[in-house]
Design an enzyme around this catalytic site. Structure first.
Site: not given
Ligand code: PLP
Length: 380
Positions: A72, A181, A326
Protein backbone atom coordinates in the site's frame (compact mmCIF):
# COMPACT_ATOMS: atom_id res chain seq x y z
CA UNK A 1 2.31 -20.15 20.51
CA UNK A 2 0.38 -19.10 23.60
CA UNK A 3 -3.22 -18.14 22.89
CA UNK A 4 -3.66 -14.41 22.39
CA UNK A 5 -6.72 -12.38 21.54
CA UNK A 6 -5.75 -10.49 18.41
CA UNK A 7 -7.72 -7.29 17.90
CA UNK A 8 -5.33 -5.44 15.60
CA UNK A 9 -6.55 -6.56 12.17
CA UNK A 10 -6.31 -3.02 10.77
CA UNK A 11 -2.53 -3.30 11.27
CA UNK A 12 -2.28 -6.69 9.62
CA UNK A 13 -3.96 -10.09 9.34
CA UNK A 14 -2.50 -13.60 9.39
CA UNK A 15 -2.29 -15.25 6.00
CA UNK A 16 -5.28 -17.48 5.30
CA UNK A 17 -4.04 -21.08 5.63
CA UNK A 18 -5.76 -22.17 2.42
CA UNK A 19 -3.98 -19.33 0.56
CA UNK A 20 -0.68 -20.24 2.20
CA UNK A 21 -0.98 -23.85 1.04
CA UNK A 22 -2.12 -22.80 -2.44
CA UNK A 23 0.98 -20.70 -3.09
CA UNK A 24 3.64 -23.12 -1.80
CA UNK A 25 4.45 -24.42 -5.34
CA UNK A 26 5.10 -20.86 -6.51
CA UNK A 27 8.21 -20.70 -4.33
CA UNK A 28 9.82 -23.92 -5.52
CA UNK A 29 8.20 -25.32 -8.68
CA UNK A 30 6.82 -22.31 -10.52
CA UNK A 31 9.88 -20.25 -9.63
CA UNK A 32 10.50 -18.51 -12.94
CA UNK A 33 11.12 -14.85 -13.54
CA UNK A 34 7.79 -13.86 -15.08
CA UNK A 35 9.61 -11.80 -17.71
CA UNK A 36 11.97 -14.54 -18.86
CA UNK A 37 11.45 -15.52 -22.51
CA UNK A 38 11.28 -19.28 -21.93
CA UNK A 39 8.88 -21.94 -20.69
CA UNK A 40 9.75 -21.54 -16.98
CA UNK A 41 9.24 -17.78 -17.22
CA UNK A 42 6.04 -18.15 -19.22
CA UNK A 43 4.59 -20.44 -16.57
CA UNK A 44 5.22 -17.81 -13.90
CA UNK A 45 3.76 -15.08 -16.12
CA UNK A 46 0.70 -17.28 -16.69
CA UNK A 47 0.11 -17.31 -12.94
CA UNK A 48 0.56 -13.52 -12.74
CA UNK A 49 -1.86 -13.02 -15.64
CA UNK A 50 -4.51 -15.14 -13.92
CA UNK A 51 -4.02 -13.20 -10.68
CA UNK A 52 -4.31 -9.89 -12.55
CA UNK A 53 -7.52 -11.06 -14.26
CA UNK A 54 -9.00 -12.09 -10.91
CA UNK A 55 -8.20 -8.76 -9.24
CA UNK A 56 -9.43 -6.78 -12.26
CA UNK A 57 -12.74 -8.62 -12.36
CA UNK A 58 -13.31 -8.17 -8.62
CA UNK A 59 -12.83 -4.39 -8.77
CA UNK A 60 -14.62 -3.99 -12.15
CA UNK A 61 -11.46 -2.91 -13.96
CA UNK A 62 -9.58 -4.15 -17.02
CA UNK A 63 -6.55 -6.39 -16.44
CA UNK A 64 -4.37 -3.78 -18.16
CA UNK A 65 -5.36 -1.27 -15.45
CA UNK A 66 -4.01 -3.39 -12.56
CA UNK A 67 -0.38 -2.86 -11.45
CA UNK A 68 1.27 -4.92 -8.73
CA UNK A 69 3.42 -3.04 -6.21
CA UNK A 70 5.36 -3.77 -3.03
CA UNK A 71 2.33 -2.81 -0.92
CA UNK A 72 0.00 0.00 0.00
CA UNK A 73 2.78 2.43 0.81
CA UNK A 74 4.37 2.18 -2.63
CA UNK A 75 0.97 2.34 -4.34
CA UNK A 76 0.02 5.49 -2.39
CA UNK A 77 3.40 7.12 -3.05
CA UNK A 78 3.22 6.25 -6.74
CA UNK A 79 -0.34 7.49 -7.27
CA UNK A 80 0.20 10.82 -5.56
CA UNK A 81 3.74 11.59 -6.74
CA UNK A 82 3.28 10.11 -10.20
CA UNK A 83 -0.14 11.68 -10.74
CA UNK A 84 0.79 15.18 -9.57
CA UNK A 85 4.11 15.24 -11.43
CA UNK A 86 2.38 14.20 -14.67
CA UNK A 87 -0.24 16.91 -14.23
CA UNK A 88 2.46 19.54 -13.70
CA UNK A 89 2.99 19.33 -17.45
CA UNK A 90 -0.40 21.06 -17.75
CA UNK A 91 0.97 23.75 -15.37
CA UNK A 92 -1.21 22.55 -12.49
CA UNK A 93 0.56 23.04 -9.17
CA UNK A 94 -1.98 22.44 -6.41
CA UNK A 95 -2.63 19.12 -4.64
CA UNK A 96 -5.47 18.45 -2.19
CA UNK A 97 -5.26 15.62 0.36
CA UNK A 98 -7.46 14.96 3.35
CA UNK A 99 -5.88 15.72 6.72
CA UNK A 100 -6.63 12.14 7.87
CA UNK A 101 -4.73 10.26 5.14
CA UNK A 102 -2.33 7.47 6.05
CA UNK A 103 1.31 8.51 6.48
CA UNK A 104 2.11 6.90 3.11
CA UNK A 105 -0.07 9.50 1.41
CA UNK A 106 0.99 12.35 3.70
CA UNK A 107 4.65 11.60 2.98
CA UNK A 108 3.98 11.91 -0.75
CA UNK A 109 2.12 15.20 -0.20
CA UNK A 110 5.01 16.59 1.86
CA UNK A 111 7.45 15.55 -0.88
CA UNK A 112 5.37 17.43 -3.44
CA UNK A 113 5.39 20.49 -1.19
CA UNK A 114 9.20 20.42 -1.28
CA UNK A 115 8.99 20.25 -5.09
CA UNK A 116 7.01 23.50 -5.15
CA UNK A 117 3.43 22.22 -5.19
CA UNK A 118 0.89 23.99 -2.99
CA UNK A 119 -0.64 21.29 -0.79
CA UNK A 120 -4.03 21.84 0.83
CA UNK A 121 -4.97 19.56 3.74
CA UNK A 122 -8.74 19.12 3.76
CA UNK A 123 -10.32 19.25 7.22
CA UNK A 124 -12.80 16.67 8.53
CA UNK A 125 -15.86 17.17 10.74
CA UNK A 126 -16.08 15.81 14.29
CA UNK A 127 -17.39 12.49 12.95
CA UNK A 128 -14.18 12.08 10.97
CA UNK A 129 -15.74 12.70 7.56
CA UNK A 130 -14.48 14.94 4.76
CA UNK A 131 -17.29 17.29 3.72
CA UNK A 132 -17.70 17.90 0.00
CA UNK A 133 -18.43 21.59 0.55
CA UNK A 134 -14.89 21.92 1.97
CA UNK A 135 -13.47 20.29 -1.16
CA UNK A 136 -15.50 22.60 -3.40
CA UNK A 137 -14.03 25.62 -1.58
CA UNK A 138 -10.42 24.72 -2.46
CA UNK A 139 -10.70 23.10 -5.90
CA UNK A 140 -9.63 25.19 -8.87
CA UNK A 141 -8.40 24.81 -12.42
CA UNK A 142 -4.91 24.71 -10.90
CA UNK A 143 -5.65 21.46 -8.97
CA UNK A 144 -3.51 18.60 -10.22
CA UNK A 145 -4.75 15.84 -7.94
CA UNK A 146 -7.14 15.12 -5.08
CA UNK A 147 -6.46 12.23 -2.67
CA UNK A 148 -9.14 11.11 -0.24
CA UNK A 149 -9.02 7.67 1.33
CA UNK A 150 -12.04 5.34 1.09
CA UNK A 151 -12.01 4.38 4.80
CA UNK A 152 -9.81 5.69 7.56
CA UNK A 153 -7.38 3.27 9.19
CA UNK A 154 -7.82 4.63 12.74
CA UNK A 155 -11.56 5.22 12.96
CA UNK A 156 -12.92 3.13 10.08
CA UNK A 157 -15.00 6.11 8.93
CA UNK A 158 -15.96 5.93 5.24
CA UNK A 159 -15.35 8.94 3.02
CA UNK A 160 -17.47 10.37 0.16
CA UNK A 161 -15.25 9.01 -2.62
CA UNK A 162 -17.82 9.01 -5.42
CA UNK A 163 -18.89 12.63 -4.89
CA UNK A 164 -15.33 13.83 -4.40
CA UNK A 165 -14.14 12.10 -7.60
CA UNK A 166 -16.93 13.75 -9.59
CA UNK A 167 -16.10 17.14 -8.12
CA UNK A 168 -12.34 16.77 -8.80
CA UNK A 169 -13.05 15.78 -12.39
CA UNK A 170 -15.23 18.83 -12.96
CA UNK A 171 -12.04 20.88 -12.43
CA UNK A 172 -9.92 18.58 -14.61
CA UNK A 173 -8.01 17.15 -11.61
CA UNK A 174 -7.04 13.51 -11.06
CA UNK A 175 -8.72 11.63 -8.21
CA UNK A 176 -6.99 8.96 -6.14
CA UNK A 177 -8.38 6.91 -3.27
CA UNK A 178 -6.44 4.77 -0.81
CA UNK A 179 -8.70 1.74 -0.35
CA UNK A 180 -6.24 -0.22 1.79
CA UNK A 181 -8.63 -0.39 4.75
CA UNK A 182 -11.81 -0.47 2.68
CA UNK A 183 -10.85 -3.43 0.47
CA UNK A 184 -11.36 -6.14 3.12
CA UNK A 185 -14.91 -4.93 3.90
CA UNK A 186 -16.35 -3.18 0.86
CA UNK A 187 -17.09 -4.26 -2.69
CA UNK A 188 -14.81 -2.02 -4.75
CA UNK A 189 -16.19 -0.89 -8.09
CA UNK A 190 -13.76 1.51 -9.75
CA UNK A 191 -16.30 2.40 -12.43
CA UNK A 192 -19.08 3.28 -10.03
CA UNK A 193 -16.66 5.05 -7.70
CA UNK A 194 -15.34 7.03 -10.69
CA UNK A 195 -11.72 7.06 -9.51
CA UNK A 196 -8.60 7.48 -11.66
CA UNK A 197 -6.39 5.57 -9.25
CA UNK A 198 -7.02 3.28 -6.27
CA UNK A 199 -4.65 1.37 -3.99
CA UNK A 200 -4.96 -1.66 -1.74
CA UNK A 201 -2.69 -4.10 0.05
CA UNK A 202 -2.63 -7.89 0.44
CA UNK A 203 -1.89 -8.16 4.14
CA UNK A 204 -5.09 -6.43 5.26
CA UNK A 205 -7.24 -9.31 3.91
CA UNK A 206 -5.36 -12.44 4.97
CA UNK A 207 -2.94 -12.25 2.05
CA UNK A 208 0.78 -11.48 1.85
CA UNK A 209 2.69 -8.55 3.31
CA UNK A 210 4.80 -6.58 0.85
CA UNK A 211 2.38 -6.89 -2.06
CA UNK A 212 -0.24 -4.40 -3.17
CA UNK A 213 -2.18 -3.10 -6.13
CA UNK A 214 -2.45 0.25 -7.83
CA UNK A 215 -5.37 0.54 -10.24
CA UNK A 216 -4.69 3.17 -12.90
CA UNK A 217 -7.59 3.93 -15.22
CA UNK A 218 -6.65 3.50 -18.85
CA UNK A 219 -5.87 6.83 -20.47
CA UNK A 220 -4.59 8.32 -17.20
CA UNK A 221 -0.92 9.19 -17.58
CA UNK A 222 1.19 9.06 -14.43
CA UNK A 223 4.95 9.18 -14.02
CA UNK A 224 6.72 6.04 -12.87
CA UNK A 225 8.13 5.84 -9.36
CA UNK A 226 10.19 2.63 -9.40
CA UNK A 227 12.28 2.40 -12.54
CA UNK A 228 14.65 -0.18 -13.93
CA UNK A 229 13.25 -3.05 -15.94
CA UNK A 230 10.27 -2.83 -18.23
CA UNK A 231 7.94 -4.83 -15.98
CA UNK A 232 4.29 -3.86 -15.51
CA UNK A 233 3.92 -2.46 -19.03
CA UNK A 234 7.08 -0.39 -18.55
CA UNK A 235 5.60 1.56 -15.63
CA UNK A 236 7.02 -0.25 -12.60
CA UNK A 237 10.43 -1.89 -12.66
CA UNK A 238 11.35 -4.91 -10.56
CA UNK A 239 11.08 -8.68 -10.86
CA UNK A 240 7.51 -9.67 -10.09
CA UNK A 241 6.92 -11.28 -6.70
CA UNK A 242 4.99 -14.19 -8.20
CA UNK A 243 4.02 -16.11 -5.02
CA UNK A 244 2.76 -12.92 -3.37
CA UNK A 245 0.86 -11.76 -6.42
CA UNK A 246 -0.85 -15.16 -6.65
CA UNK A 247 -1.58 -15.09 -2.90
CA UNK A 248 -2.98 -11.57 -3.02
CA UNK A 249 -5.44 -12.50 -5.77
CA UNK A 250 -6.48 -15.72 -4.01
CA UNK A 251 -6.93 -14.01 -0.64
CA UNK A 252 -8.84 -11.12 -2.18
CA UNK A 253 -11.15 -13.47 -4.08
CA UNK A 254 -11.94 -15.39 -0.91
CA UNK A 255 -12.50 -12.15 1.03
CA UNK A 256 -14.88 -10.68 -1.54
CA UNK A 257 -16.84 -13.94 -1.74
CA UNK A 258 -17.29 -14.00 2.03
CA UNK A 259 -17.88 -10.26 2.44
CA UNK A 260 -21.56 -10.24 3.42
CA UNK A 261 -21.17 -13.05 5.92
CA UNK A 262 -18.00 -11.72 7.55
CA UNK A 263 -19.35 -8.15 7.77
CA UNK A 264 -22.48 -9.46 9.49
CA UNK A 265 -20.34 -11.38 11.96
CA UNK A 266 -18.14 -8.34 12.65
CA UNK A 267 -21.19 -6.14 13.29
CA UNK A 268 -22.51 -8.67 15.80
CA UNK A 269 -19.12 -8.97 17.54
CA UNK A 270 -18.68 -5.17 17.71
CA UNK A 271 -22.18 -4.73 19.15
CA UNK A 272 -21.49 -7.43 21.69
CA UNK A 273 -18.21 -5.77 22.73
CA UNK A 274 -19.94 -2.39 23.16
CA UNK A 275 -22.71 -4.02 25.19
CA UNK A 276 -20.23 -5.76 27.49
CA UNK A 277 -18.27 -2.56 28.21
CA UNK A 278 -21.40 -0.42 28.67
CA UNK A 279 -20.94 -0.80 32.45
CA UNK A 280 -18.04 1.67 32.16
CA UNK A 281 -18.63 5.41 32.45
CA UNK A 282 -16.67 7.90 30.37
CA UNK A 283 -16.38 5.92 27.14
CA UNK A 284 -16.77 7.78 23.82
CA UNK A 285 -16.60 6.31 20.35
CA UNK A 286 -14.40 8.40 18.06
CA UNK A 287 -15.92 8.82 14.63
CA UNK A 288 -19.23 7.32 15.54
CA UNK A 289 -21.22 7.35 12.39
CA UNK A 290 -23.51 5.08 10.40
CA UNK A 291 -20.74 5.17 7.87
CA UNK A 292 -18.00 3.10 9.46
CA UNK A 293 -16.25 -0.17 8.64
CA UNK A 294 -17.77 -3.03 10.68
CA UNK A 295 -14.34 -4.00 12.01
CA UNK A 296 -13.07 -0.87 13.80
CA UNK A 297 -14.04 0.56 17.18
CA UNK A 298 -11.97 3.61 18.13
CA UNK A 299 -12.79 4.28 21.78
CA UNK A 300 -11.74 6.94 24.24
CA UNK A 301 -11.59 6.00 27.91
CA UNK A 302 -11.57 9.31 29.77
CA UNK A 303 -8.76 9.55 32.29
CA UNK A 304 -6.85 6.51 30.95
CA UNK A 305 -3.61 6.99 29.06
CA UNK A 306 -3.63 4.71 26.02
CA UNK A 307 0.02 3.62 26.32
CA UNK A 308 -0.62 2.29 29.85
CA UNK A 309 -3.84 0.62 28.73
CA UNK A 310 -2.23 -1.06 25.70
CA UNK A 311 0.70 -2.28 27.79
CA UNK A 312 -1.60 -3.75 30.44
CA UNK A 313 -3.85 -5.40 27.87
CA UNK A 314 -0.82 -6.88 26.10
CA UNK A 315 0.38 -8.36 29.40
CA UNK A 316 -3.04 -9.99 29.73
CA UNK A 317 -2.88 -11.42 26.20
CA UNK A 318 -4.89 -8.88 24.20
CA UNK A 319 -3.20 -7.25 21.16
CA UNK A 320 -4.45 -3.76 20.38
CA UNK A 321 -3.15 -0.47 18.98
CA UNK A 322 -3.58 3.22 19.53
CA UNK A 323 -3.83 3.89 15.81
CA UNK A 324 -1.59 3.40 12.83
CA UNK A 325 0.98 0.62 13.33
CA UNK A 326 3.53 2.67 11.42
CA UNK A 327 3.34 5.36 14.10
CA UNK A 328 3.10 3.00 17.06
CA UNK A 329 6.62 3.73 18.26
CA UNK A 330 5.88 7.43 18.47
CA UNK A 331 4.26 9.14 21.43
CA UNK A 332 2.66 11.78 19.20
CA UNK A 333 -1.12 12.06 19.45
CA UNK A 334 -2.99 10.76 16.40
CA UNK A 335 -3.24 13.28 13.54
CA UNK A 336 -6.58 11.71 12.63
CA UNK A 337 -8.17 12.26 16.03
CA UNK A 338 -6.79 15.79 16.44
CA UNK A 339 -8.11 16.63 12.94
CA UNK A 340 -11.54 15.55 14.25
CA UNK A 341 -11.28 18.12 17.03
CA UNK A 342 -10.00 16.02 19.93
CA UNK A 343 -7.42 17.66 22.16
CA UNK A 344 -3.97 16.05 22.32
CA UNK A 345 -4.84 14.70 25.78
CA UNK A 346 -8.10 13.18 24.50
CA UNK A 347 -6.32 11.62 21.53
CA UNK A 348 -3.89 9.99 23.97
CA UNK A 349 -6.85 8.37 25.76
CA UNK A 350 -8.00 6.66 22.57
CA UNK A 351 -7.53 3.05 21.52
CA UNK A 352 -8.33 1.18 18.31
CA UNK A 353 -9.97 -2.25 18.57
CA UNK A 354 -9.93 -3.81 15.09
CA UNK A 355 -11.75 -7.10 14.83
CA UNK A 356 -11.30 -9.83 12.25
CA UNK A 357 -13.32 -12.62 10.71
CA UNK A 358 -11.66 -15.31 12.83
CA UNK A 359 -12.44 -13.64 16.18
CA UNK A 360 -14.99 -15.51 18.26
CA UNK A 361 -17.77 -14.31 20.55
CA UNK A 362 -15.87 -15.88 23.43
CA UNK A 363 -12.72 -13.85 22.62
CA UNK A 364 -14.71 -10.63 22.32
CA UNK A 365 -16.40 -11.21 25.69
CA UNK A 366 -13.03 -11.96 27.32
CA UNK A 367 -11.44 -8.85 25.75
CA UNK A 368 -14.38 -6.72 26.93
CA UNK A 369 -14.11 -8.09 30.47
CA UNK A 370 -10.36 -7.34 30.54
CA UNK A 371 -11.04 -3.86 29.12
CA UNK A 372 -13.49 -3.09 31.93
CA UNK A 373 -11.11 -4.39 34.61
CA UNK A 374 -8.08 -2.59 33.15
CA UNK A 375 -9.84 0.75 32.72
CA UNK A 376 -11.16 0.57 36.29
CA UNK A 377 -7.72 -0.34 37.65
CA UNK A 378 -5.93 2.44 35.72
CA UNK A 379 -8.50 4.98 36.82
CA UNK A 380 -7.53 3.90 40.31
N1 PLP B 1 -2.92 3.09 3.64
C1 PLP B 1 -3.65 2.72 4.70
C2 PLP B 1 -4.99 3.34 4.91
C3 PLP B 1 -3.16 1.78 5.60
O1 PLP B 1 -3.88 1.43 6.65
C4 PLP B 1 -1.88 1.21 5.35
C5 PLP B 1 -1.28 0.24 6.30
O2 PLP B 1 -1.54 0.26 7.47
C6 PLP B 1 -1.16 1.63 4.22
C7 PLP B 1 -1.72 2.57 3.38
C8 PLP B 1 0.19 1.07 3.90
O3 PLP B 1 0.08 -0.23 3.37
P1 PLP B 1 1.32 -1.25 3.46
O4 PLP B 1 1.41 -1.68 4.87
O5 PLP B 1 0.91 -2.37 2.54
O6 PLP B 1 2.51 -0.55 2.97
Amino acid sequence: MERRIYLDHAATTPMDREVFEYIAPYFVDVFGNADSPHAVGRKAMGAVDRARDTVAELIHAKASEVYFTSGGTEADNWAILGGARAKRKESRTQVIVSAIEHHAALFAAETLEKEGFEVVYLPVNNKGEVELCELEKVLSNNTALVAIMAANNETGVLQPVQGAAKMAHSYGALFFTDAVQAAPYMQINVQEWGVDMLSFSGHKFYGPKGCGVLYIKSGVAIEKLVGGGEQERGLRGGTLNVPSVVALAKAYEKTVKGLAQSNEKLKTLSASFMQEISVLEGVTRNGESENTLPSILNLRFAGVENTAFLYNMDLQGVCLAAGSACASASVKPSHVLTAMGLSEAQAKESVRFSLGRTNTEEEIKAAARLTVETVRRLRG
